[in-house]
Design an enzyme around this catalytic site. Structure first.
Site, PDB file in Angstrom:
ATOM      1  N   GLU A 126      -0.377 104.070  -1.045  1.00  9.46           N
ATOM      2  CA  GLU A 126      -0.235 102.629  -0.990  1.00  9.46           C
ATOM      3  C   GLU A 126      -1.549 101.880  -0.858  1.00  9.46           C
ATOM      4  O   GLU A 126      -1.704 100.801  -1.375  1.00  9.46           O
ATOM      5  CB  GLU A 126       0.689 102.246   0.162  1.00  9.46           C
ATOM      6  CG  GLU A 126       2.088 102.804   0.011  1.00  9.46           C
ATOM      7  CD  GLU A 126       2.824 102.342  -1.222  1.00  9.46           C
ATOM      8  OE1 GLU A 126       2.533 101.258  -1.738  1.00  9.46           O
ATOM      9  OE2 GLU A 126       3.694 103.097  -1.680  1.00  9.46           O
ATOM     10  N   ASP A 163     -20.838 114.688 -27.145  1.00  9.96           N
ATOM     11  CA  ASP A 163     -19.504 114.341 -26.644  1.00  9.96           C
ATOM     12  C   ASP A 163     -18.990 113.048 -27.250  1.00  9.96           C
ATOM     13  O   ASP A 163     -19.764 112.181 -27.607  1.00  9.96           O
ATOM     14  CB  ASP A 163     -19.551 114.067 -25.132  1.00  9.96           C
ATOM     15  CG  ASP A 163     -19.584 115.333 -24.314  1.00  9.96           C
ATOM     16  OD1 ASP A 163     -19.245 116.383 -24.854  1.00  9.96           O
ATOM     17  OD2 ASP A 163     -19.951 115.229 -23.137  1.00  9.96           O
ATOM     18  N   ARG A 198     -20.444 118.343 -15.050  1.00  5.07           N
ATOM     19  CA  ARG A 198     -20.803 118.957 -16.352  1.00  5.07           C
ATOM     20  C   ARG A 198     -22.031 118.295 -16.969  1.00  5.07           C
ATOM     21  O   ARG A 198     -22.676 118.869 -17.847  1.00  5.07           O
ATOM     22  CB  ARG A 198     -19.623 118.940 -17.323  1.00  5.07           C
ATOM     23  CG  ARG A 198     -19.223 117.583 -17.804  1.00  5.07           C
ATOM     24  CD  ARG A 198     -17.956 117.640 -18.636  1.00  5.07           C
ATOM     25  NE  ARG A 198     -18.156 118.190 -19.976  1.00  5.07           N
ATOM     26  CZ  ARG A 198     -18.672 117.504 -20.992  1.00  5.07           C
ATOM     27  NH1 ARG A 198     -19.054 116.253 -20.833  1.00  5.07           N
ATOM     28  NH2 ARG A 198     -18.809 118.055 -22.180  1.00  5.07           N
ATOM     29  N   PRO A 219      -6.444 103.065  -8.013  1.00  4.30           N
ATOM     30  CA  PRO A 219      -6.093 102.441  -9.298  1.00  4.30           C
ATOM     31  C   PRO A 219      -6.599 100.997  -9.387  1.00  4.30           C
ATOM     32  O   PRO A 219      -6.642 100.428 -10.473  1.00  4.30           O
ATOM     33  CB  PRO A 219      -4.560 102.492  -9.327  1.00  4.30           C
ATOM     34  CG  PRO A 219      -4.135 102.733  -7.923  1.00  4.30           C
ATOM     35  CD  PRO A 219      -5.257 103.423  -7.231  1.00  4.30           C
TER      36      PRO A 219
HETATM   37  N1  ADE Z   1      -5.250 106.928  -6.940  1.00  3.50           N
HETATM   38  C1  ADE Z   1      -4.016 106.682  -7.417  1.00  3.50           C
HETATM   39  N2  ADE Z   1      -4.041 106.345  -8.713  1.00  3.50           N
HETATM   40  C2  ADE Z   1      -5.360 106.384  -9.091  1.00  3.50           C
HETATM   41  C3  ADE Z   1      -6.048 106.132 -10.308  1.00  3.50           C
HETATM   42  N3  ADE Z   1      -5.413 105.759 -11.420  1.00  3.50           N
HETATM   43  N4  ADE Z   1      -7.381 106.246 -10.323  1.00  3.50           N
HETATM   44  C4  ADE Z   1      -8.048 106.600  -9.197  1.00  3.50           C
HETATM   45  N5  ADE Z   1      -7.460 106.852  -8.016  1.00  3.50           N
HETATM   46  C5  ADE Z   1      -6.130 106.746  -7.959  1.00  3.50           C
END
Ligand code: ADE
Length: 204
Positions: free
Chosen positions: A94, A147, A132, A66
């Protein structure tokens, strides 16, 4: 879609368990963070061993996190045409030892501003979006070109038979046969939808 791509020989997918490269007695792949704090951090040794075993000179190593840069259609397009071999590294969030990121990882990708329990979910999303776009994977080559995002706008509305459903009719313009007028209408509708749902794409 992934199955079809593999059957056609256009892509191949391999799933590896990092635990297979763990060497400690209990095959541990994570440990408590230096400096203290919640949760566990993925250890260097098994991740380095796994990536070094799987890497080729053409590989790009992508960490799903994330904290990565936002994954976009354009990134999918670039990987679909440029990279022969992608290694998508997935952790339980984590986190992962920073030395992996510094020394092994070419790119960090996030699929959105939320935290999943497992990067593998994000890797499935990224894999689908890239595969794809490999030429020959989609039945109709034109369909990727139309798309959402491919022209910076969301997709225009689509209709199919019946002409009238519960009193709701298909817009007359789509039956007119005037291709230029239809293209103009679709562009305006795409603009309107983008303005409503994703004004950020228009810089608004
Ligand atoms: N791992 C945990 N959350 C994630 C996300 N939002 N994007 C990519 N990998 C992740």
């Amino acid at each position: 879609m992934m199955k079809r791509a593999q059957e056609k020989g256009l892509a191949s997918l391999h799933v590896h368990n990092i635990r297979n490269w763990a060497t400690s007695k209990h095959l541990t792949t994570d440990d408590a963070p230096y400096g203290g704090g919640q949760g566990m951090v993925m250890k260097c040794e098994p991740v380095f061993a796994a990536v070094e075993a799987l890497k080729t000179p053409e590989s790009r190593v992508i960490l799903m996190t994330p904290a990565g840069r936002p994954f976009k259609q354009q990134i999918a397009q670039e990987y679909a045409c440029r990279n022969q071999h992608l290694i998508l590294l997935c952790g339980h969030y984590e986190g992962i030892d920073q030395r992996v990121i510094d020394q092994l990882v070419d790119d960090e990708l996030s699929i959105g501003d939320y935290v999943l329990t497992n990067g593998a979910i994000a890797a499935v999303v990224v894999t689908d979006a890239i595969v794809r776009l490999i030429p020959g994977v989609l039945g109709d080559e034109a369909s990727a070109a139309e798309d959402s995002f491919s022209d910076g706008l969301l997709e225009f509305p689509q209709y199919t038979r019946p002409l009238e459903f519960r009193g709701w009719k298909v817009p007359d313009i789509l039956l007119s046969g005037h291709h230029a007028e239809i293209a103009k209408w679709r562009h305006n509708m795409a603009l309107e939808k983008t303005r409503k749902n994703r004004p950020d794409l228009l810089g608004e």
